[in-house]
Every structure is written in C-alpha cells, then in structure tokens.
Design a protein around this motif. Sequence first.
Motif, PDB file in Angstrom:
ATOM      1  N   ASP A 211      65.796 -79.268  98.335  1.00 41.08           N
ATOM      2  CA  ASP A 211      64.818 -77.960  98.216  1.00 41.08           C
ATOM      3  C   ASP A 211      63.633 -77.965  97.599  1.00 41.08           C
ATOM      4  N   ALA A 212      63.414 -78.638  96.584  1.00 38.07           N
ATOM      5  CA  ALA A 212      62.220 -78.973  95.852  1.00 38.07           C
ATOM      6  C   ALA A 212      61.375 -80.220  96.276  1.00 38.07           C
ATOM      7  N   GLY A 213      62.206 -81.117  96.764  1.00 35.03           N
ATOM      8  CA  GLY A 213      61.625 -82.294  97.331  1.00 35.03           C
ATOM      9  C   GLY A 213      61.801 -82.902  98.744  1.00 35.03           C
ATOM     10  N   SER A 214      62.247 -83.967  99.103  1.00 33.79           N
ATOM     11  CA  SER A 214      62.367 -84.702 100.189  1.00 33.79           C
ATOM     12  C   SER A 214      63.270 -85.976 100.075  1.00 33.79           C
ATOM     13  N   ARG A 215      64.258 -86.117 100.992  1.00 33.92           N
ATOM     14  CA  ARG A 215      65.113 -87.494 101.082  1.00 33.92           C
ATOM     15  C   ARG A 215      64.150 -88.464 101.488  1.00 33.92           C
TER      16      ARG A 215
END
Length: 281
Positions: free
Chosen positions: A264-268
């Motif tokens: 939600d807050a970042g990226s894989r």
Amino acid sequence: MDHFRCRLAATFVVAQLLVAPAMAQEEEQHSTLTIGAGIAAIPSYEGSDDYRVMPLVQARGKVHDFAFWTRGTALYVDAIPDPTGTGVDFELGPVVNVRLDRTSRKAIRDDAVRALGKRDVAVEVGGFVGVGKTGVITSDYDNLSARVAVTKDVAGAHGSYVVTPTIEYFTPLSLTTFVGASVSAEYVGKKYGRYYFDITPQESLASGLDVYNRAGGSGFKRLNVNLSAGKALSGDLRKGWAIFGVAGYSRVLGKYADSPIVADAGSRNQFVGALGIGYTF
C-alpha cells in the motif's frame, strides 16, 4: 547521527563497483587497496517507492594475499589467502553487518510508514563461505564466484538471522574497461519479518495502514540483480583512478511484499543506481 546512518545505508548499492579492479591486480601484488566514493539513488526504506540520493563510500583490498571488502554496511574478511594466477579461490571468514533500515524518521518519506516509528540498529555477526574461479570464459582474468553468508543480529533489534547467497561474474574487456553482473537473495528468520513488516493494532491506528501479522516465519525476502561497469582514467584498471557505475533491480517477495508497508505505501519493485570514482593503490 541519524543523517549519517542514512548515508551509510546508501552504500550497499555500490558493492560491485570495487570488485573488478581488485580482481584485475597484477599477480605479484600481494597487498592492494581500492577506495571508492560517489552518489547513489536508493529507496527510502526497504519496500519504499520513494527514492533518496545519498553519498557513499566503499573499499576493497588485501594484505599479504588475505582479502577484505565492504559490501554496503557489511565488512567481509577472507581468512584463506588468495591464490596467484588462474585457478580456484576458496573463501571462508567472518562478516559483520550494520542494518540501518528505518532507523531514522528523516530517511522515510512516506508519512504512514514514518508514523510506525523507528527501528533499532541491528548488528548482524556471522561468517561466509564461497568459491571462485579466475579464467572461466572470456580470458585468464574473468572471474565467476559464489558465496553464502549467514549472520545473526546480536544487538537486540530484529534478533533473527539472515542468509545471503550470491553469484557474481566479472570480466575485463580491456586493460581499461570491465563489466560485471551479480544475483543475490536474502532468506530471513521469522523475527525479521515480524520486526520490519508486521503492523500491530496500535501501529495501525497511528499510521492508517491495515493491521498485518503474516510476515512471521522464515522465507526468502528479496531477490537482487545488479549490473556494473568501470573505466580506468589512468589507462590501467590495476592502478590509479577509475570511474564506475551500477544499475540494480530488487523485488520484495511473498508475505513481505504483501505487507501494507510495501503493498500500500510502497512497491515490491525496487531500483537502485550509482556513480562513483575510485583509486587503486
């Protein structure tokens, strides 16, 4: 101090920048030192989609054929002397790493993740074993190596273990130019996932992120791929000044990527890039 720690965290992305010059040293040199410095663009925390530009410093060398090198905030010391010429090089020795992820609120650009609070500095101590071969494909000077490092936090932060397998390949294209590639992964214990990726009900209220309690249990946390290149400014990679660059991609895996900190807050998907200059004595 927090800003200084954040700057240190940036150095992991240029570990590959100093390897090839050290491998290209003349056979009769039993003691060498390469020091590099530059700038890197890295995620603001593991799993972030925000990036920071940070200064960096790395070093690699050997003393009487005993090699040492920094790998980001980690120090490796090979207790087995390097062989001369082409052949097989066995590696075995201690490693110490200082993990600084989310130890400074200023380094975290996402407001929700910042609201989760800081994490303590982890000091991971352990050892590594590996094997390398010089003279593999392109010439008598290219090098293929594989190693596995196993460390455990002894500072009471995440209190878990980290296993890091790595495969690296480097080849000089000429006396002035080299290219390289590496693939690595991180396998972590259950306490690591809980510490960095779980979100308690209290943290959920503070941050607005959903409660998450599924990052416990051991597993592969991240896969990394890096490409690097260097060009001697002195006309010889084995001595003097050289410039280096690296581009890397990392993917956060499995239940760690499913954490709201990442999903939600970042990226894989994580990207890194760095430019540096080094000097070989």
